[in-house]
Each structure stands twice: as structure tokens, then as C-alpha cells.
Design an enzyme around this catalytic site. Structure first.
Site, mmCIF file in Angstrom:
data_model
loop_
_atom_site.group_PDB
_atom_site.id
_atom_site.type_symbol
_atom_site.label_atom_id
_atom_site.label_comp_id
_atom_site.label_asym_id
_atom_site.label_seq_id
_atom_site.Cartn_x
_atom_site.Cartn_y
_atom_site.Cartn_z
ATOM 1 N N CYS A 1 -5.507 0.282 2.944
ATOM 2 C CA CYS A 1 -4.301 1.015 3.349
ATOM 3 C C CYS A 1 -4.565 1.766 4.645
ATOM 4 C CB CYS A 1 -3.883 1.970 2.252
ATOM 5 S SG CYS A 1 -5.197 3.085 1.758
ATOM 6 N N GLU B 1 0.893 6.260 -3.433
ATOM 7 C CA GLU B 1 0.023 6.033 -2.267
ATOM 8 C C GLU B 1 0.271 4.590 -1.850
ATOM 9 O OE1 GLU B 1 -1.774 8.297 -0.898
ATOM 10 O OE2 GLU B 1 -1.641 9.821 -2.451
ATOM 11 N N LYS C 1 -3.528 1.077 -15.811
ATOM 12 C CA LYS C 1 -3.462 -0.379 -15.635
ATOM 13 C C LYS C 1 -4.095 -0.746 -14.296
ATOM 14 C CE LYS C 1 -0.567 -3.415 -13.918
ATOM 15 N NZ LYS C 1 -1.555 -4.398 -13.449
ATOM 16 N N GLU D 1 2.259 -4.396 7.537
ATOM 17 C CA GLU D 1 0.873 -4.347 7.080
ATOM 18 C C GLU D 1 0.364 -5.783 6.909
ATOM 19 O OE1 GLU D 1 0.401 -2.740 3.151
ATOM 20 O OE2 GLU D 1 -1.138 -1.367 3.866
HETATM 21 P P1 NAD Z 1 0.695 -4.299 -5.499
HETATM 22 O O1 NAD Z 1 1.773 -3.322 -5.201
HETATM 23 O O2 NAD Z 1 1.021 -5.722 -5.507
HETATM 24 O O3 NAD Z 1 0.053 -4.012 -6.946
HETATM 25 C C1 NAD Z 1 -0.481 -2.741 -7.281
HETATM 26 C C2 NAD Z 1 -0.444 -2.568 -8.788
HETATM 27 O O4 NAD Z 1 0.908 -2.514 -9.226
HETATM 28 C C3 NAD Z 1 -1.096 -3.696 -9.571
HETATM 29 O O5 NAD Z 1 -1.786 -3.135 -10.670
HETATM 30 C C4 NAD Z 1 0.098 -4.508 -10.041
HETATM 31 O O6 NAD Z 1 -0.141 -5.251 -11.205
HETATM 32 C C5 NAD Z 1 1.119 -3.427 -10.300
HETATM 33 N N1 NAD Z 1 2.521 -3.839 -10.265
HETATM 34 C C6 NAD Z 1 3.065 -4.911 -9.636
HETATM 35 N N2 NAD Z 1 4.396 -4.934 -9.837
HETATM 36 C C7 NAD Z 1 4.708 -3.852 -10.587
HETATM 37 C C8 NAD Z 1 5.918 -3.307 -11.094
HETATM 38 N N3 NAD Z 1 7.094 -3.867 -10.858
HETATM 39 N N4 NAD Z 1 5.861 -2.166 -11.818
HETATM 40 C C9 NAD Z 1 4.689 -1.550 -12.042
HETATM 41 N N5 NAD Z 1 3.508 -2.006 -11.597
HETATM 42 C C10 NAD Z 1 3.517 -3.149 -10.861
HETATM 43 O O7 NAD Z 1 -0.455 -3.918 -4.478
HETATM 44 P P2 NAD Z 1 -1.837 -4.672 -4.252
HETATM 45 O O8 NAD Z 1 -1.520 -5.958 -3.584
HETATM 46 O O9 NAD Z 1 -2.640 -4.648 -5.503
HETATM 47 O O10 NAD Z 1 -2.568 -3.681 -3.231
HETATM 48 C C11 NAD Z 1 -2.351 -3.724 -1.878
HETATM 49 C C12 NAD Z 1 -1.395 -2.631 -1.438
HETATM 50 O O11 NAD Z 1 -1.879 -1.361 -1.866
HETATM 51 C C13 NAD Z 1 -1.269 -2.528 0.062
HETATM 52 O O12 NAD Z 1 0.076 -2.384 0.451
HETATM 53 C C14 NAD Z 1 -2.049 -1.257 0.402
HETATM 54 O O13 NAD Z 1 -1.687 -0.627 1.573
HETATM 55 C C15 NAD Z 1 -1.807 -0.420 -0.783
HETATM 56 N N6 NAD Z 1 -2.845 0.606 -0.925
HETATM 57 C C16 NAD Z 1 -2.556 1.912 -0.605
HETATM 58 C C17 NAD Z 1 -3.531 2.887 -0.687
HETATM 59 C C18 NAD Z 1 -3.215 4.326 -0.368
HETATM 60 O O14 NAD Z 1 -3.951 5.194 -0.805
HETATM 61 N N7 NAD Z 1 -2.167 4.620 0.371
HETATM 62 C C19 NAD Z 1 -4.816 2.554 -1.095
HETATM 63 C C20 NAD Z 1 -5.090 1.221 -1.391
HETATM 64 C C21 NAD Z 1 -4.086 0.263 -1.321
#
Ligand code: NAD
Length: 506
Positions: free
Chosen positions: A301, A267, A192, A401
Site C-alpha cells: 500500500c 486501511e 479472517k 494502484e
Molecule cells: P482485497 O480487498 O481483495 O482483500 C482483502 C481481504 O478482504 C481479504 O481477506 C479478502 O478475502 C476480503 N474480502 C474480499 N471481499 C470482501 C467482501 N466483500 N467483504 C469482506 N471481506 C472481503 O485486497 P488484497 O488484494 O488482499 O490486498 C491488496 C490491497 O490491500 C491493495 O489495494 C493494498 O493497497 C491494500 N493494502 C493497504 C494497506 C494499508 O495499510 N493501507 C496495507 C496493505 C494492503
């Protein structure tokens, strides 16, 4: 904003028709069971660029069922490493072939600069090739020293059905840090992508079919965290969840997955420090600090959003950082010279600004930026390169963050003090040190609480090197051989040789 380097091209090259994205379930492209769709608007140009099927429980259920069946029938898990590698290598070639198209959609949906998007797609095909090489290395152990009556084997087997949930900031790269390793291991998957950036994962689905992946091995469901992501994490037919995204959602996933005790790899976020000692190569350090904080508009991130500078050089270093920040080309991501594009949504832009305004209200100074950036001719949201000083480590802007082009500056006098500041964080993703003294660098590398430490560089990554965090930055590793291990289980086979077993009941 004449003192900043703002890039704007007069003619927006947005396609007349939006990209149409549908689910990939059991080898077929399908709309949602209830025919629902949603739109994605380009964050830099303000026009609708994608219309995607909006998945519901029925679509998630169908995708999970297809992945389960494909796994249990052995359509992929029982093929040889050689055959899996052949498909993964084909996918890598197809990604290269489609690089321009993938990068273009990535830029339209995410707002990242086109030159950066192209580099990410190139990096992604390299990862698919690397994972292909690992597919042929999977092996367990044999134990021939258990006494003459026994031989022990440890088999490495695929975990099973894997749910892959990805964020919007590096859509194609992050799915490529997970899926090829899962496939190399022999797993099947339900993927997804983020609701902000569905298109390039759909293009990847097209390429997987073209490369000959059997039906049901990779399924893609588009839509929102609730209900699609939640179904993918709670369903008992799923054996593992690998998630990249925010720490808050990561915690929700751990709790949803606990109902069936599935394996979870996460991650998550970071608040990554770079420590600058007075003996550092300051030209390189300033450039890396500017790169570290503005790359991907800070929506990264690994953003180096927190610098910790030695007091003796802090004033001059900040002045140089501000000066160089003004030269970074911000603006239209479709212009090849742009280095920093748009902010993902208006809501996120507000969140970034709130951090800056709250810090100001608490006594912080903002020698550069601190507000929206107007890019002539574009109807999107952009944020100015921003530097925030006079910050205490207790302020939210220094601990949380921000996920925007906002640099926070702290100072130190001794290495012990620097390490204390580095480790005084809920996160532990990455950390960096700048010094010409190898002892300083090594001591820092050993004492910093982080999954990755960079010395005299920032954010260099390789398919061979594992990546991941400690503390609230996550659990598990991607890339390298550790990235493959995540998708493998160990099975012990204990064999008695001959008929020497003493009966338990005499
Ligand atoms: P997010 O957590 O809002 O969403 C990530 C994904 O999770 C999306 O596909 C979303 O639809 C899904 N999602 C949302 N709620 C969910 C739930 N309850 N159950 C299952 N899936 C759910 O994150 P974002 O805003 O898309 O991305 C930004 C975040 O990602 C930042 O905190 C960033 O640091 C992190 N990030 C981490 C890394 C790493 O490798 N450590 C890399 C890139 C981004």
C-alpha cells in the site's frame, strides 16, 4: 535477462506435505461445517503449500457467536490491563520463538523474500509488546468543575466484538497492527486472513492459545470474502470492522456495515508520490526510490510508485534509477540474498502488465523492464523491475494502484506545481520529499494530502507512530496510541452529589 540481477537456487526447499490450516472457533480447531477446503499454491514455486478449511456462513456464524459470548461474559473485557498485557507479552515472546517457522510459511504463501519475512515477524513481535504497554495506560477523564452538585466521569470501554479482515501482502504484520490493540482494549475478535495467505494467522492462533487467551476471545475463520468476510461485516452481533485491503472492497464493507451502523476502520490503497528537488542528497534519494517501488514486489500500500522529479535533474535521475534497478536481486524468495520475490497470482501478474502495455500504447516510454521475468528452475510468476517515463498525470498508470514493481515518473518545476501533482490523486496514504532545505521539507509536509509524510526517507515505521490514510486511502489509524483509541468507546457517567436535585414536578 542477463542485464538484471536474477537469483535462482537450484534446490527448492518446499515441504513434502502442505500446511493444514483449520478454523479456530471458541478455543478449538475445527474443519468447516461442510468439510470444504481450498488450496494455496506457492506463487514462486508452483506447488501446493497449504490446504485450508474453506469457511461458509455456518463457520462465520459460530465464530461470531463465540466472540459475542466471550465478550458479554467478560472473559477478557473485564480483566485488568495488567493481565491483558501479560498475555500479549507472552504472545510476543512466542512469536520470537517461532520466527523462522512463521517467516517460512509467509514466504511460501506470499512469495516475499525470506529475509524480509523474518524482519516483518520481528517487527510484529515488537508491535505486540508495544500494545501490551498500552493495555496498562487505558483511562478516561474526570470532571470536577461542573459545579458543587456534580461529578462527571468519562470511561473508556472496549468497543466489543471486532471483525478483523486482512490482505495477502503483509499477512502477519497487518494482523499484528490490529489484533493486539483490539485485545489491549478488551475487545474480542473474529479474524479472517486472505484466502491467499491463511497459514501464518493460524500459527498466531496456536501461539495465542499457548499464551493462555481464553476460549472465544480470538476466533479465526479461513476462506473467501464471500461468504466469510460479508458475514463478518453485516452481522449485528459485530460492533466494529477493521479492514485492510483494496479500496473497492473497503467501499463494499462500508455499505455492508451501514445496515447496523457499526464502526468501520479502513486501511486501503495508495498511489504514493516521492518528490525529488535538485538540492537533495541524490545518492540516498535514488536508493530510496528503488527501495520504495520494488519492496514486496511493489505489492505494498505504501509503494512509492509515483516519483515527481524536478525537470533540471529528471533525465540523470531516471538514468541512475534504471542503473540501480538492474542491481536489485530479483528471484527465488527462499534465497537469503533475494530482495524481490514473486507476484501473488498469475491474474495479478497480467493486471500489472496490462497497466504497462496500456501506458506504452498511450505514448509512455519504458526504459527498463515491462514484462514477465523468467527465473531459472522456478515455476512461478515474477515481473521485471520496470520504469515508465513520458507519463501524463491523467494516465491510469499514474493514478491507479498498479501493485507491482513498476515506477512511474512525472516532472515539475516549482514547489507549487509539485504539490499540485501530489494532491491530484484519489488516494492520500503517504508522500515523501527529498531536499536538503528544511523549509522545502516542512512546507511540503504541511501541504501534502497524506496520512504520512516522509522527509529524506521512505517507509520507515514505528509502533509508536500512527499509520493510515485520508481520501480513498481509508479512515481511522493503526499503531501508536491512536491505534488503541480505535477500539475504545467513551461512556459518560454523570453523578449528582448528595440530595440537592430540584424536583421537575413541583
Ligand atoms: P482485497 O480487498 O481483495 O482483500 C482483502 C481481504 O478482504 C481479504 O481477506 C479478502 O478475502 C476480503 N474480502 C474480499 N471481499 C470482501 C467482501 N466483500 N467483504 C469482506 N471481506 C472481503 O485486497 P488484497 O488484494 O488482499 O490486498 C491488496 C490491497 O490491500 C491493495 O489495494 C493494498 O493497497 C491494500 N493494502 C493497504 C494497506 C494499508 O495499510 N493501507 C496495507 C496493505 C494492503
Amino acid at each position: 535477462m542477463s542485464e538484471l540481477n536474477v537469483v535462482s537456487i537450484s534446490e527448492a526447499k518446499i515441504p513434502a506435505e502442505p500446511f493444514v490450516a483449520r478454523h479456530l472457533i471458541d478455543g478449538e480447531w475445527r474443519g468447516s461445517a461442510d468439510a470444504a477446503t481450498f488450496e494455496r499454491t506457492s506463487p514462486s514455486h508452483g506447488s501446493v503449500v497449504t490446504i485450508a478449511s474453506k469457511g461458509g456462513e455456518a463457520d462465520a456464524d459460530a465464530a461470531i457467536a463465540a466472540a459475542r459470548l466471550a465478550f458479554d461474559k467478560g472473559r477478557w473485557s473485564r480483566t485488568s490491563g495488567k493481565d491483558r498485557a501479560t498475555v500479549l507479552l507472552k504472545v510476543a515472546d512466542l512469536i520470537d520463538r517461532e520466527r523462522e517457522r512463521i517467516a517460512f510459511m509467509e514466504t511460501l504463501e506470499s512469495g516475499k523474500p525470506i529475509s524480509q519475512a523474518k524482519a516483518e515477524i520481528e517487527g510484529a513481535s515488537d508491535i505486540w509488546r508495544y500494545a501490551a504497554s498500552l493495555a496498562r495506560t487505558i483511562h478516561g477523564e474526570s470532571h470536577n468543575s461542573l459545579g458543587q452538585d456534580f461529578l462527571g466521569l468519562v470511561l473508556k470501554e472496549p468497543v466489543g466484538v471486532v471483525s478483523i479482515i486482512t490482505p495477502w501482502n503483509f499477512p502477519f504484520l497487518i494482523v499484528s497492527q490490529k489484533l493486539p490493540f483490539a485485545l489491549a482494549a478488551g475487545c474480542t475478535a473474529v479474524v479472517k486472513p486472505s484466502e491467499m495467505t491463511p497459514a501464518t494467522t493460524v500459527i498466531l492462533g496456536e501461539l495465542l492459545l499457548e499464551a493462555g487467551i481464553p476460549a472465544g476471545v480470538v476466533n479465526i475463520v479461513l476462506g473467501f470474502g464471500d461468504p466469510v468476510g460479508t458475514a463478518m461485516t453485516a452481522d449485528k452481533r459485530v460492533d466494529m470492522v477493521t479492514f485492510t485491503g483494496s479500496t473497492g472492497v473497503g467501499k463494499a464493507i462500508v455499505s455492508a456495515a451501514s445496515g447496523t451502523l457499526k464502526k468501520v476502520s479502513l486501511e486501503l490503497g495508495g498511489k504514493n508520490p516521492q518528490v525529488i528537488f535538485p538540492d537533495a542528497d541524490l545518492d540516498s534519494a535514488v536508493d530510496a526510490v528503488v527501495f520504495g517501488v520494488y519492496f514486496n514486489a511493489g505489492e505494498c500500500c505504501n509503494s512509492g510508485s509515483r516519483i515527481i522529479v524536478h525537470e533540471d535533474i529528471a533525465e540523470k535521475f531516471v538514468a541512475r534509477t534504471v542503473k540501480l534497478s538492474r542491481r536489485v536481486p530479483f528471484g527465488d524468495p527462499l534465497d537469503p540474498s533475494t530482495k524481490v520475490g514473486a507476484i501473488i497470482t498469475p491474474e495479478h501478474q497480467n493486471k500489472i502488465d496490462t497497466y504497462v502495455q496500456e501506458a506504452k500504447a498511450s505514448g509512455a516510454e519504458v526504459p527498463l523492464g515491462g514484462g514477465a521475468l523468467q527465473v531459472p528452475g522456478l515455476n512461478g510468476q515474477f515481473y521485471q523491475p520496470t520504469v515508465v517515463t513520458n507519463v501524463s498525470s491523467a494516465m491510469p498508470i499514474a493514478r491507479e494502484e498498479v501493485f507491482g514493481p513498476v515506477l512511474t515518473v512525472l516532472t515539475f518545476t516549482t514547489l507549487d506545481e509539485a504539490i499540485e501533482l501530489v494532491n491530484d490523486a484519489d488516494y492520500g496514504l503517504s508522500a515523501g520529499v527529498w531536499s536538503e532545505n528544511v523549509h522545502t521539507c516542512l512546507e511540503f509536509a504541511r501541504r501534502a494530502n497524506a496520512g504520512t509524510v516522509w522527509t529524506n526517507t521512505w517507509m520507515d515505521g514505528f509502533a509508536e507512530l500512527p499509520f493510515g490514510g485520508i481520501k480513498e486511502s481509508g479512515q481511522g489509524r493503526e499503531l501508536g496510541k491512536y491505534g488503541l483509541e480505535e477500539f475504545l468507546e467513551a461512556k459518560t457517567v454523570t453523578m449528582r452529589i448528595g440530595r440537592s436535585r430540584e424536583p421537575w414536578v413541583a
